[in-house]
Design an enzyme around this catalytic site. Structure first.
Site, PDB file in Angstrom:
ATOM      1  N   ILE A 105       0.585  -1.532  -0.324  1.00  0.00           N
ATOM      2  CA  ILE A 105       0.228   0.111   0.309  1.00  0.00           C
ATOM      3  C   ILE A 105       0.912   1.149  -0.064  1.00  0.00           C
ATOM      4  CG2 ILE A 105      -1.908   1.183   1.307  1.00  0.00           C
ATOM      5  CD1 ILE A 105      -2.701  -1.360   1.794  1.00  0.00           C
ATOM      6  N   ALA A 135      -4.503   3.277   7.800  1.00  0.00           N
ATOM      7  CA  ALA A 135      -3.969   1.465   8.688  1.00  0.00           C
ATOM      8  C   ALA A 135      -4.515   0.912   9.525  1.00  0.00           C
ATOM      9  CB  ALA A 135      -2.350   1.742   9.243  1.00  0.00           C
ATOM     10  N   ARG A 136      -4.350   1.759  10.511  1.00  0.00           N
ATOM     11  CA  ARG A 136      -5.180   0.653  11.786  1.00  0.00           C
ATOM     12  C   ARG A 136      -5.165   2.064  13.142  1.00  0.00           C
ATOM     13  NH1 ARG A 136      -6.934  -2.609   8.792  1.00  0.00           N
ATOM     14  NH2 ARG A 136      -6.800  -4.538   8.911  1.00  0.00           N
ATOM     15  N   ASP A 160      -8.673   7.064   8.817  1.00  0.00           N
ATOM     16  CA  ASP A 160      -9.851   6.162   7.906  1.00  0.00           C
ATOM     17  C   ASP A 160      -9.662   5.169   9.563  1.00  0.00           C
ATOM     18  OD1 ASP A 160     -11.882   4.507   6.181  1.00  0.00           O
ATOM     19  OD2 ASP A 160      -9.811   3.105   5.092  1.00  0.00           O
ATOM     20  N   GLU A 188     -12.549   1.168  17.315  1.00  0.00           N
ATOM     21  CA  GLU A 188     -13.716   1.213  15.383  1.00  0.00           C
ATOM     22  C   GLU A 188     -14.539   0.266  15.980  1.00  0.00           C
ATOM     23  OE1 GLU A 188     -11.910   0.195  12.755  1.00  0.00           O
ATOM     24  OE2 GLU A 188      -9.909   1.287  12.430  1.00  0.00           O
ATOM     25  N   HIS A 217     -13.576   3.643   7.948  1.00  0.00           N
ATOM     26  CA  HIS A 217     -12.600   1.989   7.537  1.00  0.00           C
ATOM     27  C   HIS A 217     -12.902   1.325   6.460  1.00  0.00           C
ATOM     28  CE1 HIS A 217     -10.184  -1.092   9.268  1.00  0.00           C
ATOM     29  NE2 HIS A 217     -10.262  -1.450   8.066  1.00  0.00           N
ATOM     30  N   ILE A 218     -13.446   2.553   5.982  1.00  0.00           N
ATOM     31  CA  ILE A 218     -13.336   2.088   4.033  1.00  0.00           C
ATOM     32  C   ILE A 218     -12.696   2.390   2.808  1.00  0.00           C
ATOM     33  CG2 ILE A 218     -15.636   2.878   4.600  1.00  0.00           C
ATOM     34  CD1 ILE A 218     -14.816   5.558   3.193  1.00  0.00           C
ATOM     35  N   GLY A 219     -10.628   2.012   3.195  1.00  0.00           N
ATOM     36  CA  GLY A 219      -9.822   2.192   3.128  1.00  0.00           C
ATOM     37  C   GLY A 219      -9.751   1.085   1.039  1.00  0.00           C
ATOM     38  N   ALA A 220     -10.866  -0.588   1.286  1.00  0.00           N
ATOM     39  CA  ALA A 220     -10.485  -1.301   0.831  1.00  0.00           C
ATOM     40  C   ALA A 220     -12.421  -1.367   0.392  1.00  0.00           C
ATOM     41  CB  ALA A 220     -10.469  -2.894   1.186  1.00  0.00           C
TER      42      ALA A 220
END
Ligand code: MLT
Length: 318
Positions: free
Chosen positions: A157, A245-246, A270, A275, A293-296
């Site tokens: 990434i 990332a996290r 993100d 979360e 958390h919509i990176g993917a």
């Protein structure tokens, strides 16, 4: 054989699995009911994203389960070593979402330098006298071109992020754990198929954070934050920080303080602590842009992930 895609699977992957003779269940089973559901339905494989947890208790309690597929990169929601020690196969789809995560980073970066997140929330109604005031507030936007982008975590990434950064004219630097500076080439591929190799300077973290105008993190989940009060102090005034990332890789209390005293100009998260619910101080800060958390979460990434999952599962279960 039954496969439970508890956090969903894209239609292409589902079709591939069904064509190979598997039954794919996409019902979302609540975490507390998962063990019973797997046992009652004799599930052979479970596919999860980050929401569903596959921990030791579930692994021990579900003897029919043979394979755990992670639709995405981070495996922190799965007790991977334990599962493998019990003979289960565990795999993820590490490359399929890199481009989507990298694009989200730039969505946040461009949004941040032009105050889009804040201005969206503050647009006045017709006749409201604040219009001029807002125009003034948002006048000091910045361009990304010519600025330095620091990437912490230079895996798949991080390298995708570097390619976009180089493409829009940024000076891209990346972190290395070695004490020596070095250069690595990344390959930019254009729409017409033309390729260009461009160098990215890799340098130790303390140098990177002192040089970068924008910092983006692409590392796995950590026990302790890698960006805390000390690191924030060493950064440039007005730096901006992106975390796709996290949660937990940045100390959020220190980040909010740094935003409040102006050291950090904006942050985009993100991923965040606790979360899916961000802390109130994070949520209420107008200089933090949040996404869930919509990176993917693009059609393209999910299609690629679905296909990769199907290929692995067919191989492993047959
Ligand atoms: C990942 O690890 O793949 C991403 O965080 C995306 C996700 O969990 O859905």
């Amino acid at each position: 054989m039954k496969i439970l895609a508890n956090d969903g699977i894209a239609p292409g992957g589902k079709q591939q699995l069904e064509a190979a003779g598997f039954e794919v269940i996409t019902t979302k089973v609540a975490q507390e009911q998962l063990i019973n559901y797997i046992n009652e339905n004799e599930i052979a494989a479970i596919i999860v994203r980050s929401a569903t947890k596959v921990r030791k208790d579930l692994i021990d309690a579900c003897p029919t389960l043979k394979v755990i597929g992670r639709a995405g990169v981070g495996m922190d929601n799965i007790d991977v070593e334990y599962a493998r020690s019990k003979g289960l196969k565990v795999f993820n789809t590490p490359a399929a979402s890199s481009a989507s995560v990298a694009e989200l980073v730039f969505a946040h970066l461009y949004g941040g330098v032009r105050f889009l997140h804040d201005s969206n929330r503050n647009m006045p109604l017709e006749g409201d006298s604040r219009f001029k005031e807002l125009k003034k507030n948002y006048a000091g936007g910045r361009e990304l071109r010519g600025k330095t982008l620091g990437i912490i975590g230079f895996g798949r990434i991080g390298q995708e992020v570097a390619k976009i950064g180089l493409g829009v004219g940024m000076n891209v630097i990346a972190c290395t754990s070695s004490s020596e500076e070095k250069e690595v080439n990344v390959t930019l591929e254009f729409f017409n198929g033309q390729k260009v190799e461009l160098p990215v300077k890799q340098l130790p973290m303390e140098e990177l954070i002192a040089e970068a105008d924008f910092i983006t993190l692409h590392i796995p989940s950590q026990k302790e934050p890698v960006i805390g009060k000390n690191e924030l102090q060493q950064m440039k005034d007005g730096v901006a920080i992106i975390n796709a990332a996290r949660g937990g890789v940045i100390d959020e209390v220190a980040l909010i303080e740094a935003l409040e005293d102006g050291k950090v100009s904006f942050a985009a998260l993100d991923t965040f602590e606790n979360e899916p619910t961000p802390a109130l101080k994070v949520l209420m800060n107008g200089r933090v842009s949040l996404s869930p958390h919509i990176g993917a979460a693009t059609n393209e990434a999910q299609e690629r992930i679905g296909e990769e999952l199907a290929e692995h599962l067919i191989k492993l279960l047959k």
